[in-house]
Design a protein around this motif. Structure first.
Motif, PDB file in Angstrom:
ATOM      1  N   GLY A  18     -48.366  58.724 -29.191  1.00  0.00           N
ATOM      2  CA  GLY A  18     -47.602  58.808 -30.441  1.00  0.00           C
ATOM      3  C   GLY A  18     -46.204  58.257 -30.251  1.00  0.00           C
ATOM      4  N   GLU A  19     -45.218  59.171 -30.339  1.00  0.00           N
ATOM      5  CA  GLU A  19     -43.828  58.715 -30.161  1.00  0.00           C
ATOM      6  C   GLU A  19     -43.447  58.636 -28.691  1.00  0.00           C
ATOM      7  N   ASN A  20     -44.412  58.943 -27.813  1.00  0.00           N
ATOM      8  CA  ASN A  20     -44.168  58.904 -26.358  1.00  0.00           C
ATOM      9  C   ASN A  20     -42.958  59.752 -26.007  1.00  0.00           C
ATOM     10  N   ARG A  21     -42.997  60.962 -26.508  1.00  0.00           N
ATOM     11  CA  ARG A  21     -41.904  61.893 -26.223  1.00  0.00           C
ATOM     12  C   ARG A  21     -42.064  62.451 -24.813  1.00  0.00           C
ATOM     13  N   PHE A  22     -40.926  62.795 -24.205  1.00  0.00           N
ATOM     14  CA  PHE A  22     -40.960  63.341 -22.844  1.00  0.00           C
ATOM     15  C   PHE A  22     -41.190  64.850 -22.879  1.00  0.00           C
ATOM     16  N   GLY A  52     -47.632  51.264 -30.917  1.00  0.00           N
ATOM     17  CA  GLY A  52     -47.193  51.454 -32.293  1.00  0.00           C
ATOM     18  C   GLY A  52     -45.717  51.152 -32.438  1.00  0.00           C
ATOM     19  N   LYS A  53     -45.000  52.010 -33.154  1.00  0.00           N
ATOM     20  CA  LYS A  53     -43.592  51.686 -33.420  1.00  0.00           C
ATOM     21  C   LYS A  53     -42.627  52.336 -32.434  1.00  0.00           C
ATOM     22  N   PHE A  54     -43.174  52.949 -31.366  1.00  0.00           N
ATOM     23  CA  PHE A  54     -42.305  53.625 -30.402  1.00  0.00           C
ATOM     24  C   PHE A  54     -42.527  53.121 -28.971  1.00  0.00           C
ATOM     25  N   SER A  56     -40.391  54.771 -26.569  1.00  0.00           N
ATOM     26  CA  SER A  56     -40.330  56.212 -26.275  1.00  0.00           C
ATOM     27  C   SER A  56     -39.165  56.824 -27.034  1.00  0.00           C
ATOM     28  N   ASN A  57     -39.407  58.012 -27.582  1.00  0.00           N
ATOM     29  CA  ASN A  57     -38.362  58.716 -28.333  1.00  0.00           C
ATOM     30  C   ASN A  57     -37.653  59.758 -27.501  1.00  0.00           C
ATOM     31  N   GLY A  58     -37.845  59.720 -26.161  1.00  0.00           N
ATOM     32  CA  GLY A  58     -37.119  60.642 -25.299  1.00  0.00           C
ATOM     33  C   GLY A  58     -37.647  62.058 -25.393  1.00  0.00           C
ATOM     34  N   LEU A  59     -36.773  62.982 -25.064  1.00  0.00           N
ATOM     35  CA  LEU A  59     -37.145  64.403 -24.997  1.00  0.00           C
ATOM     36  C   LEU A  59     -37.914  64.847 -26.242  1.00  0.00           C
ATOM     37  N   ASP A  60     -39.007  65.551 -26.017  1.00  0.00           N
ATOM     38  CA  ASP A  60     -39.780  66.130 -27.112  1.00  0.00           C
ATOM     39  C   ASP A  60     -39.031  67.368 -27.612  1.00  0.00           C
ATOM     40  N   LEU A  61     -38.395  67.204 -28.766  1.00  0.00           N
ATOM     41  CA  LEU A  61     -37.542  68.285 -29.269  1.00  0.00           C
ATOM     42  C   LEU A  61     -38.368  69.523 -29.657  1.00  0.00           C
ATOM     43  N   GLU A  62     -39.632  69.310 -30.016  1.00  0.00           N
ATOM     44  CA  GLU A  62     -40.505  70.466 -30.309  1.00  0.00           C
ATOM     45  C   GLU A  62     -40.765  71.252 -29.026  1.00  0.00           C
ATOM     46  N   PHE A 101     -35.287  55.538 -27.842  1.00  0.00           N
ATOM     47  CA  PHE A 101     -34.234  56.493 -28.199  1.00  0.00           C
ATOM     48  C   PHE A 101     -33.964  57.439 -27.031  1.00  0.00           C
ATOM     49  N   ALA A 102     -32.685  57.737 -26.818  1.00  0.00           N
ATOM     50  CA  ALA A 102     -32.251  58.791 -25.894  1.00  0.00           C
ATOM     51  C   ALA A 102     -32.930  58.637 -24.527  1.00  0.00           C
ATOM     52  N   GLY A 103     -33.692  59.658 -24.124  1.00  0.00           N
ATOM     53  CA  GLY A 103     -34.362  59.571 -22.823  1.00  0.00           C
ATOM     54  C   GLY A 103     -35.211  58.315 -22.701  1.00  0.00           C
ATOM     55  N   GLY A 104     -35.798  57.852 -23.806  1.00  0.00           N
ATOM     56  CA  GLY A 104     -36.605  56.632 -23.788  1.00  0.00           C
ATOM     57  C   GLY A 104     -35.748  55.386 -23.614  1.00  0.00           C
ATOM     58  N   PRO A 126     -28.637  58.669 -29.036  1.00  0.00           N
ATOM     59  CA  PRO A 126     -28.115  59.511 -30.128  1.00  0.00           C
ATOM     60  C   PRO A 126     -27.563  60.860 -29.671  1.00  0.00           C
ATOM     61  N   GLU A 127     -27.461  61.076 -28.343  1.00  0.00           N
ATOM     62  CA  GLU A 127     -27.099  62.410 -27.834  1.00  0.00           C
ATOM     63  C   GLU A 127     -25.850  62.974 -28.501  1.00  0.00           C
ATOM     64  N   VAL A 128     -24.833  62.115 -28.703  1.00  0.00           N
ATOM     65  CA  VAL A 128     -23.569  62.614 -29.265  1.00  0.00           C
ATOM     66  C   VAL A 128     -23.789  63.278 -30.627  1.00  0.00           C
ATOM     67  N   MET A 132     -25.774  66.963 -27.571  1.00  0.00           N
ATOM     68  CA  MET A 132     -26.215  66.960 -26.171  1.00  0.00           C
ATOM     69  C   MET A 132     -25.332  66.012 -25.379  1.00  0.00           C
ATOM     70  N   SER A 133     -25.157  66.332 -24.094  1.00  0.00           N
ATOM     71  CA  SER A 133     -24.463  65.374 -23.238  1.00  0.00           C
ATOM     72  C   SER A 133     -25.497  64.765 -22.289  1.00  0.00           C
ATOM     73  N   PHE A 134     -25.007  63.956 -21.378  1.00  0.00           N
ATOM     74  CA  PHE A 134     -25.887  63.318 -20.398  1.00  0.00           C
ATOM     75  C   PHE A 134     -25.716  64.031 -19.061  1.00  0.00           C
TER      76      PHE A 134
HETATM   77  C1  LIG Z   1     -35.335  57.032 -36.015  1.00  0.00           C
HETATM   78  C2  LIG Z   1     -36.676  57.399 -35.397  1.00  0.00           C
HETATM   79  C3  LIG Z   1     -36.693  57.003 -33.914  1.00  0.00           C
HETATM   80  C4  LIG Z   1     -37.782  56.598 -36.080  1.00  0.00           C
HETATM   81  O1  LIG Z   1     -37.804  56.927 -37.427  1.00  0.00           O
HETATM   82  P1  LIG Z   1     -39.126  56.643 -38.213  1.00  0.00           P
HETATM   83  O2  LIG Z   1     -38.885  57.069 -39.611  1.00  0.00           O
HETATM   84  O3  LIG Z   1     -39.562  55.240 -37.973  1.00  0.00           O
HETATM   85  O4  LIG Z   1     -40.200  57.565 -37.454  1.00  0.00           O
HETATM   86  P2  LIG Z   1     -40.581  58.986 -37.850  1.00  0.00           P
HETATM   87  O5  LIG Z   1     -39.358  59.719 -38.236  1.00  0.00           O
HETATM   88  O6  LIG Z   1     -41.702  58.854 -38.815  1.00  0.00           O
HETATM   89  O7  LIG Z   1     -41.133  59.693 -36.530  1.00  0.00           O
HETATM   90  C5  LIG Z   1     -42.406  60.265 -36.541  1.00  0.00           C
HETATM   91  C6  LIG Z   1     -42.325  61.785 -36.453  1.00  0.00           C
HETATM   92  O8  LIG Z   1     -42.060  62.132 -35.091  1.00  0.00           O
HETATM   93  C7  LIG Z   1     -40.921  62.994 -35.055  1.00  0.00           C
HETATM   94  N1  LIG Z   1     -40.201  62.751 -33.811  1.00  0.00           N
HETATM   95  C8  LIG Z   1     -39.818  61.554 -33.373  1.00  0.00           C
HETATM   96  N2  LIG Z   1     -39.209  61.678 -32.188  1.00  0.00           N
HETATM   97  C9  LIG Z   1     -39.220  62.991 -31.868  1.00  0.00           C
HETATM   98  C10 LIG Z   1     -38.736  63.736 -30.757  1.00  0.00           C
HETATM   99  N3  LIG Z   1     -38.096  63.143 -29.721  1.00  0.00           N
HETATM  100  N4  LIG Z   1     -38.963  65.067 -30.734  1.00  0.00           N
HETATM  101  C11 LIG Z   1     -39.588  65.660 -31.776  1.00  0.00           C
HETATM  102  N5  LIG Z   1     -40.049  65.016 -32.869  1.00  0.00           N
HETATM  103  C12 LIG Z   1     -39.855  63.689 -32.899  1.00  0.00           C
HETATM  104  C13 LIG Z   1     -40.134  62.635 -36.273  1.00  0.00           C
HETATM  105  O9  LIG Z   1     -39.235  63.665 -36.597  1.00  0.00           O
HETATM  106  C14 LIG Z   1     -41.262  62.461 -37.282  1.00  0.00           C
HETATM  107  O10 LIG Z   1     -41.749  63.734 -37.654  1.00  0.00           O
HETATM  108  P3  LIG Z   1     -42.170  64.029 -39.169  1.00  0.00           P
HETATM  109  O11 LIG Z   1     -43.230  63.021 -39.510  1.00  0.00           O
HETATM  110  O12 LIG Z   1     -40.929  63.863 -39.988  1.00  0.00           O
HETATM  111  O13 LIG Z   1     -42.677  65.435 -39.141  1.00  0.00           O
HETATM  112  C15 LIG Z   1     -36.971  58.883 -35.599  1.00  0.00           C
HETATM  113  O14 LIG Z   1     -38.269  59.152 -35.183  1.00  0.00           O
HETATM  114  C16 LIG Z   1     -36.037  59.763 -34.843  1.00  0.00           C
HETATM  115  O15 LIG Z   1     -34.843  59.842 -35.130  1.00  0.00           O
HETATM  116  N6  LIG Z   1     -36.565  60.457 -33.843  1.00  0.00           N
HETATM  117  C17 LIG Z   1     -35.825  61.359 -33.031  1.00  0.00           C
HETATM  118  C18 LIG Z   1     -35.427  60.624 -31.772  1.00  0.00           C
HETATM  119  C19 LIG Z   1     -34.510  61.464 -30.990  1.00  0.00           C
HETATM  120  O16 LIG Z   1     -33.564  62.048 -31.491  1.00  0.00           O
HETATM  121  N7  LIG Z   1     -34.757  61.524 -29.702  1.00  0.00           N
HETATM  122  C20 LIG Z   1     -33.838  62.215 -28.857  1.00  0.00           C
HETATM  123  C21 LIG Z   1     -34.467  63.324 -28.141  1.00  0.00           C
HETATM  124  S1  LIG Z   1     -33.178  64.066 -27.198  1.00  0.00           S
HETATM  125  C22 LIG Z   1     -33.208  63.283 -25.713  1.00  0.00           C
HETATM  126  O17 LIG Z   1     -34.098  62.566 -25.323  1.00  0.00           O
HETATM  127  C23 LIG Z   1     -32.027  63.592 -24.935  1.00  0.00           C
HETATM  128  C24 LIG Z   1     -31.913  63.312 -23.611  1.00  0.00           C
HETATM  129  C25 LIG Z   1     -30.680  63.580 -22.887  1.00  0.00           C
HETATM  130  N8  LIG Z   1     -30.706  64.821 -22.176  1.00  0.00           N
HETATM  131  C26 LIG Z   1     -31.913  64.856 -21.338  1.00  0.00           C
HETATM  132  C27 LIG Z   1     -29.527  64.873 -21.309  1.00  0.00           C
HETATM  133  C28 LIG Z   1     -30.694  65.976 -23.055  1.00  0.00           C
END
Ligand SMILES: CC(C)(COP(=O)([O-])OP(=O)(O)OC[C@H]1O[C@@H](n2cnc3c(N)ncnc32)[C@H](O)[C@@H]1OP(=O)(O)O)[C@@H](O)C(=O)NCCC(=O)NCCSC(=O)/C=C/C[N+](C)(C)C
Length: 220
Positions: A18-22, A52-54, A56-62, A101-104, A126-128, A132-134
């Protein structure tokens, strides 16, 4: 979730979740694939690609919502994942088929090169905006791979870079249209694969020594 195939001397590791979340299972599966890459002797290179369109979206926030008490463990695991990519004995190319995105996005930076698809997806830290920090290791990785002005902008503003913007900023080496992103990454990887593995391994280890030390250090 993860698929590893060999195309000549080039390994292709596909993230297919899917979004290849971590989360821990995803990261473990990538680690098992990297074990196989490491075990293989001779010339080689590694390409990673999403689906698909991802990319990786990094950390799985769920996952994080249900496992807040495991956040520190998670940070160590992700730091270790980036360190594994940087210490592989083969050159690496990230084929950004979509959002990184982020971790990805940091995973893409943990490769030697990235090729980004022109018509879809953003590179974004998008951490800021997520409160979240790094980790120090992640900061080191970003700052080692990007120029200071780009690293500062990416980390402090959370700007979303299109492929053209990412290439102009030096975040990705190349861009490619639509379904050409994987072929372009494979072509780049195939040109790197015949080079002497021992030399490539040593250059990579030296090149990333400072970043590796930071990634293996404290997470706070
Ligand atoms: C803007 C994004 C990337 C794409 O938007 P879109 O409209 O093309 O895609 P869509 O919103 O339809 O995404 C599909 C659904 O998946 C959910 N989603 C996506 N990514 C995540 C995620 N990482 N965790 C949980 N859920 C996620 C998304 O909300 C959609 O759900 P619904 O269909 O609305 O129910 C857009 O997908 C987006 O902004 N995604 C979030 C990306 C994100 O913020 N990732 C950061 C995670 S934090 C991280 O990795 C931090 C790391 C640093 N550290 C380790 C230090 C904490």
């Amino acid at each position: 979730m993860i698929d590893l195939k060999r195309d000549g001397d080039v390994f292709v590791l596909r993230f297919d979740a899917g979004e290849n979340r971590f989360h821990p299972d995803f990261i473990d599966a990538v680690g098992v694939a990297l074990d196989e890459v490491e075990r293989t002797e001779g010339p080689g290179a590694l390409v990673t690609v999403g689906t698909g369109k991802f990319y990786s979206n990094g950390l799985d926030l769920e996952w994080l919502g249900a496992n807040r008490d495991r956040f520190e463990e998670y940070l160590r695991t992700v730091n270790a994942l980036y360190a594994r990519f940087l210490s592989l004995p083969v050159p690496t190319v990230a084929a950004l088929n979509g959002h990184a995105f982020a971790g990805g996005a940091m995973l893409a930076l943990a490769h030697d090169f990235a090729v980004m698809r022109t018509d879809r997806g953003y590179f974004c830290l998008p951490e800021v905006d997520l409160g979240m920090s790094f980790t120090p290791g992640m900061s080191a990785l970003i700052q080692a791979r990007l120029t200071a002005p780009v690293a500062h902008e990416a980390m402090l503003t959370g700007r979303r870079y299109t492929a053209a913007e990412a290439q102009a900023a030096g975040i990705v080496a190349r861009t490619a249209a639509e379904d050409q992103v994987l072929p372009a990454a494979l072509e780049l990887a195939a040109s790197l694969a015949p080079k002497d593995g021992k030399v490539v391994g040593k250059i990579r280890t030296d090149m990333y020594a400072g970043t590796l030390a930071a990634l293996r250090g404290p997470v706070f």
